[in-house]
Scaffold this active site. Structure first.
Site, PDB file in Angstrom:
ATOM      1  N   GLY A 219      -8.210  -0.311   1.413  1.00 28.66           N
ATOM      2  CA  GLY A 219      -8.377   0.148   2.782  1.00 28.66           C
ATOM      3  C   GLY A 219      -8.074  -0.968   3.768  1.00 28.66           C
ATOM      4  O   GLY A 219      -7.311  -1.892   3.473  1.00 28.66           O
ATOM      5  N   SER A 220      -8.710  -0.897   4.907  1.00 31.90           N
ATOM      6  CA  SER A 220      -8.422  -1.857   5.968  1.00 31.90           C
ATOM      7  C   SER A 220      -9.014  -3.228   5.661  1.00 31.90           C
ATOM      8  O   SER A 220     -10.022  -3.356   4.946  1.00 31.90           O
ATOM      9  CB  SER A 220      -8.982  -1.356   7.304  1.00 31.90           C
ATOM     10  OG  SER A 220     -10.389  -1.464   7.323  1.00 31.90           O
ATOM     11  N   THR A 221      -8.411  -4.255   6.229  1.00 31.21           N
ATOM     12  CA  THR A 221      -8.917  -5.615   6.059  1.00 31.21           C
ATOM     13  C   THR A 221     -10.309  -5.754   6.656  1.00 31.21           C
ATOM     14  O   THR A 221     -11.181  -6.431   6.087  1.00 31.21           O
ATOM     15  CB  THR A 221      -7.950  -6.616   6.705  1.00 31.21           C
ATOM     16  OG1 THR A 221      -6.672  -6.503   6.056  1.00 31.21           O
ATOM     17  CG2 THR A 221      -8.448  -8.043   6.577  1.00 31.21           C
ATOM     18  N   GLY A 224     -12.718  -4.222   4.268  1.00 33.21           N
ATOM     19  CA  GLY A 224     -12.728  -5.027   3.053  1.00 33.21           C
ATOM     20  C   GLY A 224     -13.562  -6.283   3.190  1.00 33.21           C
ATOM     21  O   GLY A 224     -14.291  -6.669   2.266  1.00 33.21           O
ATOM     22  N   CYS A 275       0.567   0.473   2.846  1.00 30.91           N
ATOM     23  CA  CYS A 275       0.359  -0.960   3.074  1.00 30.91           C
ATOM     24  C   CYS A 275       1.601  -1.780   2.759  1.00 30.91           C
ATOM     25  O   CYS A 275       1.757  -2.890   3.266  1.00 30.91           O
ATOM     26  CB  CYS A 275      -0.807  -1.466   2.221  1.00 30.91           C
ATOM     27  SG  CYS A 275      -2.385  -0.692   2.587  1.00 30.91           S
ATOM     28  N   GLU A 444      -4.216  -5.689  -9.417  1.00 32.93           N
ATOM     29  CA  GLU A 444      -4.378  -4.437 -10.146  1.00 32.93           C
ATOM     30  C   GLU A 444      -3.103  -4.168 -10.941  1.00 32.93           C
ATOM     31  O   GLU A 444      -2.074  -4.799 -10.722  1.00 32.93           O
ATOM     32  CB  GLU A 444      -4.657  -3.287  -9.176  1.00 32.93           C
ATOM     33  CG  GLU A 444      -5.947  -3.463  -8.394  1.00 32.93           C
ATOM     34  CD  GLU A 444      -6.204  -2.325  -7.427  1.00 32.93           C
ATOM     35  OE1 GLU A 444      -6.950  -1.405  -7.798  1.00 32.93           O
ATOM     36  OE2 GLU A 444      -5.656  -2.357  -6.314  1.00 32.93           O
TER      37      GLU A 444
END
Length: 465
Positions: A219-221, A224, A275, A444
């Site tokens: 998701g968004s920084t 995060g 992203c 990942e």
């Protein structure tokens, strides 16, 4: 004593409204999980995980392959759900459902090869053992609901963990269906559970729960960083895949026709809600005019419309809020190239390429997360690298050149986790994925995906008499 069937205010659950982004029509309502639901799910998951970890590796692998086969039988159904809740084009949605299947198969292949090591030491035998973490919490985004959920879920299960998946508020339907298919395939009850809900309630409860050993968040920084801070209090493991503002570097010696033809979908795929989108198009000044001549018709010809139509190349944005955010970056008087988009209901925004802007303009340095790119000229290789790295992010990027030496130099110099040369391909499930700087933490996918969900235990066995 309360009447049967009635709930007190504290027991009444919030309902998540799922809208079709192409029509703005409501397609489903889903009860939102509460902290009590999360707590109960963790208890079920912990019990199921202990049994799962104790099962023979071959049995775990067999069940994961069966899960993959069941997903394969339902690819079209899952794709249609994705079109309905996320507005993805049907072609993309089929790929996403297939990616879940492929990730399960790939991860199943690692179950029986999750090997430790034997390390030479004096006076005995030393071995390492890879053990599962326990219960893993996965918080998935709305931009790629199925594949990104599977990026963590498949290897975590393969490594012997249980998984609690919290999908985004706007896209819970495919996640819920995948949980049903897991049970149909024979995975144990409680091993893979889906907890639809809001971030501040269900997501926060998952992050802060002491029974959850690791959080995987995409998701968004901003969010995060908050999750990372909360996990720090428990020394909880975390993997973060966050924002991006990726460069598409086009050198003058590149195949300009190929580079221009590939550029539109490098930032318009999934309506720019990616992203890895190459939203900063950096073009060597000596090739700038020719590149723009080639790019203009390529942008104007993009087909934007009904995502269920096989011909459609780009669908709507996910929500009214996202549409308003994208609009805020693109005043009507900015110069550039603009494609076409439907009018009327739906969260539509046309393909847009902005030109003539300073390199520090907001839409040139901030993640817009929509079908908007900025073209910036550069002088030489050093200038290209300077511009490419002039961002707080570092997730992805592309380099277009016929010079192999330049391609290698630029690949080493650009600070990003995933680069492609003469291509815009960022993600393959058999190669590692992750970012530098504000784009995230950890990796990942790839050959080491399972080990990210394990603890390494070292055991020394003395052979001294």
């Amino acid at each position: 004593m309360k009447a049967p069937g009635r709930r007190t205010a504290s027991e009444r659950k919030e309902l998540l409204q799922v809208l079709n982004p192409a029509t703005e029509e409501s397609v489903a309502t889903v009860p939102a999980a509460t902290p009590a639901d999360v707590d109960a799910a963790v208890a079920r998951a912990a019990a199921a995980q202990r049994r799962w970890a104790a099962a023979a590796p071959a049995d775990r692998a067999r069940l994961l392959r069966r899960f993959a086969a069941v997903v394969d039988d339902h690819v079209e159904e899952l794709a249609r759900l994705e079109v309905m809740e996320a507005g993805h084009t049907i072609g993309n949605a089929r790929w996403e459902a297939g990616n879940v299947r492929d990730l399960l198969d790939f991860s199943a292949g690692g179950v029986e090869r999750l090997n430790g090591r034997q390390i030479p030491v004096a006076g005995g035998l030393d071995v390492t053992i890879l053990e599962p973490l326990g219960v893993v919490g996965v918080i998935a985004p709305w931009n790629f609901p199925m594949p990104i959920a599977a990026w963590a879920t498949a290897p975590a299960l393969a490594a012997g963990n249980a998984v609690l998946l919290k999908p985004a508020e706007t896209t819970p339907l495919t996640a819920l269906r995948l949980a049903e298919l897991a049970l149909e395939a024979g995975l144990p009850e409680g091993l893979f559970q889906v907890l639809p809900g809001t971030g501040p309630v269900a997501g926060n409860a998952l992050v802060e729960h002491p029974g959850v050993a690791k959080i995987v968040f995409t998701g968004s920084t901003r969010v995060g960083k908050s999750i990372m801070a909360k996990c720090a209090g428990q020394v909880k493991r975390v993997t973060l895949e966050l924002g991006g503002k990726s460069p598409n570097i086009v050198f003058a010696d590149a195949d300009l026709d190929a580079a221009a033809a590939a550029t539109p979908m490098s930032f318009l795929d999934n309506s720019g809600q990616d992203c890895c989108a190459r939203t900063r198009i950096l073009v060597q000044r000596s090739a700038y005019d020719r590149f723009m001549e080639l790019l203009t018709p390529a942008i104007e010809e993009i087909i934007v419309g009904d995502p269920a139509d096989e011909r459609t190349q780009m669908g709507p944005l996910i929500s009214r809020a996202q549409l308003d955010r994208v609009r805020s970056y693109v005043p009507d008087d900015l110069p550039g190239i603009r494609g076409k988009a439907p009018e009327g209901p739906g969260f539509w925004f046309p393909p847009t390429v902005l030109t003539g802007l300073p390199e520090d303009a907001p839409c040139a340095v901030e993640e817009v997360f929509g079908p908007v790119a900025v073209v910036l000229p550069f002088e030489d290789e050093a200038d290209a690298i300077r511009l490419a790295n002039a961002t707080e992010y570092g997730l992805s990027g592309s380099i277009w050149t016929r010079d192999v030496g330049r391609a290698l130099r630029a690949s080493r110099a650009v600070r990003a986790g995933n680069l492609s040369v003469n291509s815009h391909s960022s993600v393959r499930y058999w190669t590692p994925f992750g970012g530098y700087q504000q784009s995230g933490l950890g990796r990942e996918l790839g050959p080491d995906a399972l080990t990210a969900f394990t603890e390494t235990k070292n055991v020394f066995i003395s052979t001294e008499a």
